[in-house]
Write a protein that holds these residues in place. Structure first.
Motif, PDB file in Angstrom:
ATOM      1  N   SER A 258    -101.575  11.476  45.615  1.00 43.74           N
ATOM      2  CA  SER A 258    -102.815  11.387  46.404  1.00 43.74           C
ATOM      3  C   SER A 258    -104.033  11.691  45.540  1.00 43.74           C
ATOM      4  O   SER A 258    -105.063  11.007  45.653  1.00 43.74           O
TER       5      SER A 258
ATOM      6  N   VAL B  90    -108.531  16.148  49.486  1.00 44.63           N
ATOM      7  CA  VAL B  90    -108.122  15.877  48.106  1.00 44.63           C
ATOM      8  C   VAL B  90    -109.067  16.554  47.118  1.00 44.63           C
ATOM      9  O   VAL B  90    -108.628  17.118  46.107  1.00 44.63           O
TER      10      VAL B  90
ATOM     11  N   ILE C 117    -109.785  13.019  54.376  1.00 40.64           N
ATOM     12  CA  ILE C 117    -108.972  12.743  53.187  1.00 40.64           C
ATOM     13  C   ILE C 117    -109.744  13.074  51.917  1.00 40.64           C
ATOM     14  O   ILE C 117    -109.235  13.740  51.008  1.00 40.64           O
TER      15      ILE C 117
ATOM     16  N   MET D 257     -96.188  14.045  45.991  1.00 47.25           N
ATOM     17  CA  MET D 257     -97.160  13.518  46.960  1.00 47.25           C
ATOM     18  C   MET D 257     -98.572  13.989  46.625  1.00 47.25           C
ATOM     19  O   MET D 257     -99.531  13.212  46.706  1.00 47.25           O
ATOM     20  N   LEU D 258     -98.708  15.251  46.243  1.00 51.86           N
ATOM     21  CA  LEU D 258    -100.025  15.777  45.877  1.00 51.86           C
ATOM     22  C   LEU D 258    -100.563  15.073  44.630  1.00 51.86           C
ATOM     23  O   LEU D 258    -101.738  14.701  44.569  1.00 51.86           O
TER      24      LEU D 258
ATOM     25  N   LEU E  18    -104.664   8.581  43.222  1.00 52.66           N
ATOM     26  CA  LEU E  18    -105.278   7.459  43.942  1.00 52.66           C
ATOM     27  C   LEU E  18    -106.746   7.736  44.253  1.00 52.66           C
ATOM     28  O   LEU E  18    -107.608   6.847  44.123  1.00 52.66           O
ATOM     29  N   GLU E  19    -107.034   8.967  44.663  1.00 54.24           N
ATOM     30  CA  GLU E  19    -108.422   9.322  44.970  1.00 54.24           C
ATOM     31  C   GLU E  19    -109.283   9.276  43.713  1.00 54.24           C
ATOM     32  O   GLU E  19    -110.430   8.820  43.737  1.00 54.24           O
TER      33      GLU E  19
END
Length: 286
Positions: free
Chosen positions: A23, A188, A184, A19-20, A26-27
């Motif tokens: 994320s 991130v 978010i 998940m990390l 995507l960022e």
């Protein structure tokens, strides 16, 4: 996949790590696409290559067992350095340790990787080291590209609001001080910086270990030079015969040197070298 592979203690850390990574990826892609400059395509290709190596090496690391399971330990070979493991009920060779998380002995055990619920040992050290290296490069790239995010968050100068947003974004979200989108980006970006510092420290440590041919326990136990055969031989022993090509892809074949059971100590190795080449000066007193 056996029952143990579905143990929550094994699956949960892997899911959190995935998940990390997802994320942050995507960022990072959003930050790259937001700046539609001439370097956009090159950055996307570089990001894809780094992600391929990080995820590929992690996958190989998790799927490669470094344990004594399936390894034939000859009873006649039990000698100096071998110890008896009462949990596994067998004699184990030098540099082999029992891991109470994995509940099995690990050949040339380095440490237990909590992020991937797997021990780092003889069979999978190559994948661990390469994933650490490419993870550091990916986080370095992400930190550089996220510098603009930090500048935007601090556009009004350094205040208590901006300080706590960068230091404790969760608290700022729960107290309603920031919007979810701002949280978010801040979370991130913070994760990238913290991950970069963590990977950098760990990479420096393991570069030192690899250079000396030692494990983490041997390093902290004052035995870092016990199996030191020179940096090139150490690289072959830890990364395989094609150690210079493992950086290209986790699917590049690199046959491991040795069986993870028998090891030649540094002093014995140098004595053999002297026997084969009498012109080499001995590092040991006569």
């Amino acid at each position: 996949m056996n029952k143990k592979d579905w143990d929550p203690a094994v699956v949960l850390p892997i899911c959190i790590t995935c998940m990390l990574i997802g994320s942050m990826t995507l960022e990072l892609i959003y930050v790259i696409l937001r700046d539609s400059g001439s370097s956009c395509l090159a950055l996307l290709i570089l990001t894809s290559y780094l992600l391929f190596n990080v995820v590929g090496n992690m996958w190989k690391f998790v799927r490669t067992s470094p344990t004594i399971k399936g390894v034939f330990l000859e009873q006649g070979s039990v000698g100096q350095g071998w110890v008896y493991c009462y949990t596994c009920q067998t004699h184990v060779p030098p540099r082999c340790q029992h891991c109470y998380n994995c509940n099995v002995c690990i050949l040339r055990r380095d440490h237990h990787c909590a992020l991937l619920s797997q021990c780092v040992g003889h069979a999978n050290y190559r994948y661990f080291f390469c994933s650490l290296f490419y993870g550091w490069l990916a986080l370095l790239l992400s930190t550089i590209l996220n510098a603009e995010i930090f500048i935007e968050l601090l556009h009004d100068g350094i205040s208590f609001h901006s300080f706590f947003l960068l230091l404790m974004p969760w608290m700022m979200l729960f107290t309603g001080q920031v919007t979810p989108s701002t949280f978010i980006f801040a979370f991130v970006a913070d994760t990238c910086v913290i991950g970069f510092l963590f990977c950098f420290a760990f990479l420096v440590l393991h570069c030192s270990l690899l250079y000396r041919g030692a494990t983490t326990k041997e390093w902290f136990g004052g035995l870092a030079r016990t199996y030191d055969h020179g940096w090139k031989r150490n690289a072959r022993n830890f990364l395989g015969e094609r150690w210079y090509l493992v950086w290209i892809s986790p699917w590049v074949e690199s046959k491991l040197v040795g069986d993870g059971i028998n090891f030649t100590a540094r002093q014995v190795f140098h004595k053999r070298l002297l026997t084969s080449n009498p012109y080499v000066e001995s590092p040991y007193p006569k």
